[in-house]
Design an enzyme around this catalytic site. Structure first.
Site, PDB file in Angstrom:
ATOM      1  CG  ASP A 242      -1.902   1.167   1.174  1.00 19.25           C
ATOM      2  OD1 ASP A 242      -2.931   1.030   0.482  1.00 19.25           O
ATOM      3  OD2 ASP A 242      -1.633   2.206   1.813  1.00 19.25           O
ATOM      4  CG  ASN A 250      -4.532  10.971  -6.097  1.00 25.93           C
ATOM      5  OD1 ASN A 250      -3.859  10.930  -7.121  1.00 25.93           O
ATOM      6  ND2 ASN A 250      -5.094   9.891  -5.561  1.00 25.93           N
ATOM      7  CG  ASP A 259      -4.099   8.181 -12.908  1.00 29.46           C
ATOM      8  OD1 ASP A 259      -4.505   7.710 -11.827  1.00 29.46           O
ATOM      9  OD2 ASP A 259      -4.861   8.711 -13.750  1.00 29.46           O
ATOM     10  CD  GLU A 285      -4.449   4.174  -1.620  1.00 31.77           C
ATOM     11  OE1 GLU A 285      -4.650   4.552  -0.453  1.00 31.77           O
ATOM     12  OE2 GLU A 285      -5.297   4.261  -2.536  1.00 31.77           O
TER      13      GLU A 285
END
Length: 365
Positions: A242, A250, A259, A285
């Site tokens: 993770d 973001n 991305d 993620e």
């Protein structure tokens, strides 16, 4: 259904095409007779213009038609009104004989038939007649016509067995080409369908962003993994990964940069994974790597290698750079235990949580 369709097509095509070829060959014979009549008329005109005597004109017409053979054994024959054979290229021994009362092997007085059909304006006569260099008679059809000025009967014919053989091979070659084209078309369609089915299948089990396998694919391969685990001494392990504080990536740098991070992490996982390992994007993620390892430390080494390489990545956003880290949890599946592989995944997830609570950017097993 395809085979039945092909057979039906071949039968229909053979019937239609063979009938068409048969009619074409008959029409061809009739055209030959019309050409022969034209040759005779030419010499008759020379007679009428007194350039040739009647005897000379007729002899030249006969010699011309006698030499005018065609195909394998096609020829013209001429009889006079009394049934005497004037030319017969393949059976010259009959020339000069009166054949009016001669019957073929079926008992038909064919020369009388020739006379009747020719004087009606031309027509077909069925009979039997010997082939070249043989005395055996074979079924034949001839088209006969009458030239009134000299009272001649002119004819040419087709042996039915030769005609059917020629038609068969012509149909066979043509249908073979058509079938080959049809089979190529079918094979092409099957290949295209299989390609698109494979593509759709890949889309259903591949993540569109990272091209890693999806969580759905993980559920499909669990039985295969467990069966393989029973037949090997290697350890089946699940590595949960993770990204740390990915939401802030973001928020600060935008989803496009987020991305990019996910794609780079996926690439690093694939680069470090072994041939029989499976890399999956579990959601958001979160990533999972499923593989077989010689021992616990082999699994840890791989997770650490991925963690280290991800931490070395640098990303650019609005002329500034940023980096990311990840945490990983590892759990080994014991094939002889009563626990399911889903339980192993949960334990790996718990180890991931331990890595998070211990400060992130680390691996826990």
């Amino acid at each position: 259904m395809i085979i039945i369709g092909i057979v039906a097509f071949v039968l229909f095509f053979y019937h239609s095409f063979s009938t068409s070829l048969e009619e074409e060959k008959k029409a061809q014979s009739k055209n030959f007779i019309e050409s022969a009549l034209g040759i005779i008329q030419h010499f008759h005109q020379l007679e009428l213009s007194e350039k040739l005597t009647t005897v000379a004109a007729q002899q030249m017409a006969m010699r011309t038609l006698e030499s005018a053979t065609y195909g394998d054994d096609g020829y013209f024959w001429i009889n006079d009104s009394k049934g005497k054979i004037l030319i017969q290229p393949y059976m010259p021994n009959l020339v000069g004989l009166n054949m009016t009362n001669w019957a073929d092997s079926t008992g038909k007085y064919i020369f009388q038939e020739f006379d009747r059909e020719a004087r009606k304006g031309g027509g077909w006569v069925s009979y039997t007649w010997p082939k070249l260099n043989t005395s055996e008679e074979f079924p034949k059809i001839s088209y006969v016509a009458h030239y009134p000025a000299w009272d001649w009967l002119i004819g040419t014919g087709l042996y039915l067995d030769d005609m059917k053989s020629n038609i068969f091979w012509a149909v066979f070659r043509t249908s073979g080409v058509l079938l080959l084209g049809f089979l190529i078309f079918i094979i092409t369609i099957v290949v295209i369908i299989n390609y698109f089915v494979h593509q759709l299948s890949e889309l259903s089990v591949r993540d569109s962003l990272t091209n890693l396998y999806t969580k759905r694919f993980l559920k499909e391969i669990i039985p295969t993994l467990l069966n393989h685990n029973k037949m090997t001494n290697h350890h089946l392990a699940a590595i949960f990964i993770d990204l740390d504080h990915f939401k802030s990536v973001n928020d600060k740098h935008g989803h496009d940069n987020g991305d990019k991070v996910l794609k780079h992490v996926a690439r690093i996982m694939n680069d470090n994974a072994k041939q029989n390992d499976y890399c999956m994007r579990y959601g958001g993620e979160e990533f999972v790597l499923i593989g077989f390892f010689d021992c616990e430390m082999s699994a840890v080494d791989m997770a650490e290698m991925i963690r280290h390489q991800v931490s070395e990545l640098r990303f650019t956003s609005d002329e500034s750079t940023f980096s990311v880290t990840l945490s990983a949890g590892i759990a080994l599946h014991h094939c002889h235990s009563n626990h399911s592989f889903e339980h192993t995944l949960k334990r790996a997830d718990m180890k991931l949580y331990e890595a998070k609570t211990a400060g992130r950017n680390r691996v826990s097993i």
